[in-house]
Design an enzyme around this catalytic site. Structure first.
Site, mmCIF file in Angstrom:
data_model
loop_
_atom_site.group_PDB
_atom_site.id
_atom_site.type_symbol
_atom_site.label_atom_id
_atom_site.label_comp_id
_atom_site.label_asym_id
_atom_site.label_seq_id
_atom_site.Cartn_x
_atom_site.Cartn_y
_atom_site.Cartn_z
ATOM 1 N N GLU A 1 0.830 -1.206 0.000
ATOM 2 C CA GLU A 1 0.000 0.000 0.000
ATOM 3 C C GLU A 1 0.868 1.262 0.000
ATOM 4 O O GLU A 1 0.633 2.201 -0.767
ATOM 5 C CB GLU A 1 -0.915 -0.025 1.216
ATOM 6 C CG GLU A 1 -1.657 1.256 1.516
ATOM 7 C CD GLU A 1 -2.290 1.218 2.901
ATOM 8 O OE1 GLU A 1 -1.662 1.715 3.865
ATOM 9 O OE2 GLU A 1 -3.399 0.657 3.019
ATOM 10 N N ASP B 1 -5.334 -4.583 -4.096
ATOM 11 C CA ASP B 1 -5.689 -3.171 -4.228
ATOM 12 C C ASP B 1 -4.449 -2.297 -4.361
ATOM 13 O O ASP B 1 -4.484 -1.245 -5.001
ATOM 14 C CB ASP B 1 -6.558 -2.709 -3.056
ATOM 15 C CG ASP B 1 -5.758 -2.406 -1.804
ATOM 16 O OD1 ASP B 1 -4.863 -3.201 -1.458
ATOM 17 O OD2 ASP B 1 -6.027 -1.372 -1.158
#
Length: 842
Positions: A99, A278
């Site tokens: 991330e 993601d």
């Protein structure tokens, strides 16, 4: 008003550690060494032409890249946070995540747009490739992977006390439909995707270093691959037992840590990695925008190689579209059909994909899995659109474009299915009920056969509770709307934006707040694509508000992309207010932060209670951490992380555990700081760039564009103090100003045979300098090796430095800075004179 901001770039200051330990070109430190680097200042000048939000972006960019502020490690790796005492998804502040890297990619993409300098973006990707994408040495037995038999089944369980989970070869896995294709396309069996978690400072001491070694131990100084979550949805971070991603039985118990999680007749030394889809999708999304902006500047070729790598990452990211064991979608039993092709594709971005294998090449095995669980917060239809439509980003594999086109449609349907009657988006769906392909309870709504789950993947705390998931995900929908005018995206946002704005407190003072916690009631209707329901029975309530600055920034970006696409004034104004609130009320010396009370830190010393919370260790199991901490039944989170006792912030946690007040922290999360910075610059780009100089009397606004590489020499005066002035002299772009006066300061930071120089040029005249060239001679044969914030046209010891495309103007009384790294022969005297555009400076 013009102001000067400064930044210290890791790609620049890493060069200060010495040429012997650098990779050519970008000063990436090899994984085999680590060192402390001296601070190097690289200054960006914000000119009058740069308006308020771009100025703020550059100021915050400087703070993030300033080594003194602690956002990056000595290896140039972004920490999860500046602070070390932090427990959330990473269980230590100086870990990093995929991330964090994806947000770094975005930061440098926006920096390239603002400044025209794309080298930092390429460097960020190379750093990620070096330290977060496992190298060939880290995944050595992939060649033994058999797509027809991807992995051995092990059930998931709802509570950590039900582990270890027994491997069961009696449950068949389906066929991996993309494994052979990927190998044929790229000529390798290696996976090109990020592992999700790394111990940047090797605080645990495993030393599972990228490249040079599997288990180098506590003495290794550098980043180490680790993992934590392994035991079902109830395992919170407080209940995890960290383990190395490469297992050689050096630490833990006789079988390392493996028998805490899986049960087998015998255990083999092995490597294993987990991807967070993601993050990879966010990085690809950022590269799309970088490509678009670089091409607008005529510099697309400067990042073409990085674009190719993002395309490759998107090819492998397709593993997130498939069920964990490649079972058919709609599976209701462990004995359900093992798919042979795309029957196992749900086409959503699931919670993970993972891969592993033996460390011993003679053992000859490797495995891969997808994931059965999909959370709306992980979806990225923008990335799916990019990977299915952009000629430079469509992956090379023959079936990839079609997969991503189907994924974009399926993701947008997923949002529609999960959108509550109020507007907020609910949790997600699973293809493996209870993690074991169990039959779904009666009345469970379905989405193409997958069962609705209110809190997919994790329950402590519930994964659908945090408002951040809303804005992280909807920001991508808003970008898609901005780029495509997709009516499905607009319909979702037309309902979501008013709900979000209605629940935001725009107080115009320090008491502003946004939603923080959500409470859900009811269920969605079973999805019927030809006749979608209205989800009248699915509702959401905002149960708490707060001032999470990272979430506020993502929220602002969602609002601004929606506003730019639709002309919605309320959304634009809401975005602007959030940005202004954060800057006015929460700016500090190293970034933007608010004070957080951490009542959850009471769990530091919790021990396991039967069927409840606490760190579960199976009866009879014992082992040790690399530092000697004992792992056995009855230990707490703190017991196996005793290093926290030496943390400078520990006393206030101890005081809390002893009965005192909840401890308070001002955290500087890397992702949050970059989200704020990019939101500031995006606001400028989306709403202010079209009118860079609102002065109606200015006959030519072009000189106010800081990225203009060629200021118009016919402009009578970009900042005329007297419109009747008959003297045309200031129109000469090489004129240093009336009187030719300038001042140069030159400072260095020396080490061994290298140095870093900071050069400041001040315009002491009364006229602006439009285009500058600084010349000087090194008196002792020094050489420039790397330069930033300017252009180097030096020859030998004669240095000629000219302005970068974005900083050609030095207004009267203002200063521009640039910096460089250089080499010397043990003697590093400063140049004795400097000339600016041919005129001698003092």
């Amino acid at each position: 008003m013009a102001r000067t901001t400064q930044r210290r770039t890791p790609w620049a200051w890493l060069a200060a550690i010495g040429a012997s330990s650098l990779l050519a070109g970008f000063a990436i430190q090899p994984a085999t060494a680590t060192t402390t680097t001296p601070p190097v200042r690289d200054t960006v000048v914000t000119q009058d032409a740069l308006t308020e939000y771009d100025q703020r972006f550059l100021e915050l960019y400087e703070d993030i890249h300033n080594p003194d502020n602690g956002y990056f490690s000595p290896q140039g790796i972004p920490y999860h946070a500046v602070e070390t005492l932090m427990v959330e998804a990473p269980d230590y502040g100086h870990e990093t995540t995929s991330e964090a890297y994806s947000f770094w990619i975005w930061l440098e993409a926006v920096y390239g747009r603002v400044t025209g300098d794309w080298e930092p973006l390429n460097h960020a990707w190379e750093t990620m490739e070096t330290y977060m994408i496992p190298q060939s040495e880290d995944q050595p037995t992939n060649s033994f992977y058999n797509p027809n038999s991807p992995a051995t089944y092990a059930a998931e369980y709802n509570h950590p006390s039900q582990y270890p989970s027994e491997l069961n070869s009696g449950v068949s896995s389906g066929r991996d439909p993309i494994g052979a294709e990927l190998r044929q396309t790229y000529g390798t069996s290696d996976i090109y995707g990020m592992h999700w978690l790394a111990d940047v400072d090797n605080i645990y001491g495993y030393g599972a270093a990228p490249g040079p070694g599997c288990t180098l131990g506590p003495d290794y100084e550098g980043v180490s691959y680790i993992n934590t979550f392994q035991r079902g949805p109830q395992e919170s971070v407080w209940e995890t037992i960290p383990q190395p991603s490469c297992e050689e039985f050096e630490f833990g118990g006789p079988n390392g840590y493996l028998d805490l999680f899986t049960k087998d007749s015998n255990y083999a030394k092995q490597w294993k990695y987990t991807n967070a889809p993601d993050a990879d999708a966010r990085a690809i999304d950022g590269i799309y925008w970088a490509k678009k902006w670089a091409e607008e500047q005529g510099k697309g070729n400067e990042i073409a190689a990085t674009v190719d790598k993002a395309s490759k990452m998107g090819d492998y990211l397709r593993y997130a579209m498939f069920d964990k064991y490649f079972k058919e979608v709609g599976c209701n039993s462990p004995s359900c059909t093992a798919a042979q092709n795309r029957e196992s594709a749900h086409y959503l971005l699931s919670w993970y994909y993972a891969w592993g294998g033996a460390t011993d090449s003679n053992a000859g095995w490797a495995w891969r899995i997808g994931s059965s669980h999909a959370h709306f917060g992980y979806q990225n239809p923008m990335a799916a659109w990019v990977l299915s439509t952009d000629a430079d980003l469509i992956p090379q594999s023959p079936t990839a474009q079609d997969d991503w086109a189907k994924s974009m449609d399926r993701q947008l349907e997923f949002y529609q299915w999960l959108q509550s009657a109020d507007g907020g988006i609910a949790g997600g769906a699973t293809n493996s009920w209870d993690g074991a392909y169990a039959a779904k309870p009666a009345g469970t709504p379905t989405f193409y056969g997958m069962g609705y789950t209110e809190a997919p993947v994790y329950h402590d705390p519930p994964s659908n509770e945090w408002f951040g998931m809303q804005v992280w995900s909807l920001e991508r929908v808003a970008q898609l709307l901005h780029e495509t005018d997709d009516p499905r995206a607009k319909k979702i946002l037309d309902k979501w934006v008013p709900w979000a704005l209605e629940n935001t407190n725009f107080t115009d003072d320090e008491n502003w707040s946004i939603p923080s916690n959500l409470a859900w009631s009811g269920k969605p209707d079973t999805w019927n694509p030809s006749n979608p329901g209205n989800n009248a029975g699915l509702t959401v309530t905002v149960s708490g508000h707060g001032q999470d600055v990272g979430v506020a920034a993502a929220y602002a970006r969602t609002l601004m992309y929606y506003a730019a696409a639709t002309g919605d004034d309320a959304a634009q104004e809401g975005a602007r207010k959030l940005l202004d609130y954060m800057w006015e009320y929460h700016r500090d010396d190293i970034g933007v932060s608010t004070t957080e009370k951490r009542g959850d830190y009471k769990r530091f010393d919790d021990v396991y209670t039967a069927g409840g919370d606490g760190t579960y260790v199976p009866p009879g199991w014992s082992g040790t951490m690399p530092n000697g901490d004992v792992i056995e039944p009855g230990v707490s989170f703190l017991d196996i992380r005793s290093f926290y006792l030496d943390d400078p912030d520990w006393p206030k946690v101890q005081a809390y555990l002893d009965g005192g007040e909840e401890p308070e922290f001002n955290y500087h999360r890397f992702w949050a700081q970059t989200a704020i910075a990019t939101a500031l610059a995006d606001y400028e780009h989306l709403f202010n760039d079209a009118d860079p100089d609102p002065e109606p009397t200015d006959p030519d606004p072009e000189p106010t564009d800081p990225t203009d590489p060629d200021p118009d020499p016919t402009d009578p005066d970009p900042e005329p103090t007297d419109p009747t002035d008959p003297d045309p002299e200031p129109t000469d772009p090489t004129d240093p100003g009336e009187g030719g006066t300038c001042d140069v300061t030159y400072t260095t930071n020396d080490w061994n045979s290298g140095f870093t120089a900071t050069v400041k040029i001040t315009n002491t005249s009364t006229q602006p300098i439009n285009g500058w060239s600084l010349a000087f001679t090194f008196p002792a044969g020094q050489q420039i090796t790397n330069l930033w914030s300017a252009t180097n046209t030096s020859t030998g010891s004669t240095a000629t430095i000219t302005n970068a495309a974005w900083n050609p103007t030095i207004n009267a009384g203002q200063t521009v800075e640039f910096g460089f790294n250089g080499t010397h022969n043990g003697n590093n005297p400063a140049p004795t004179s400097f000339t600016l555009n041919g005129a001698t400076c003092s």
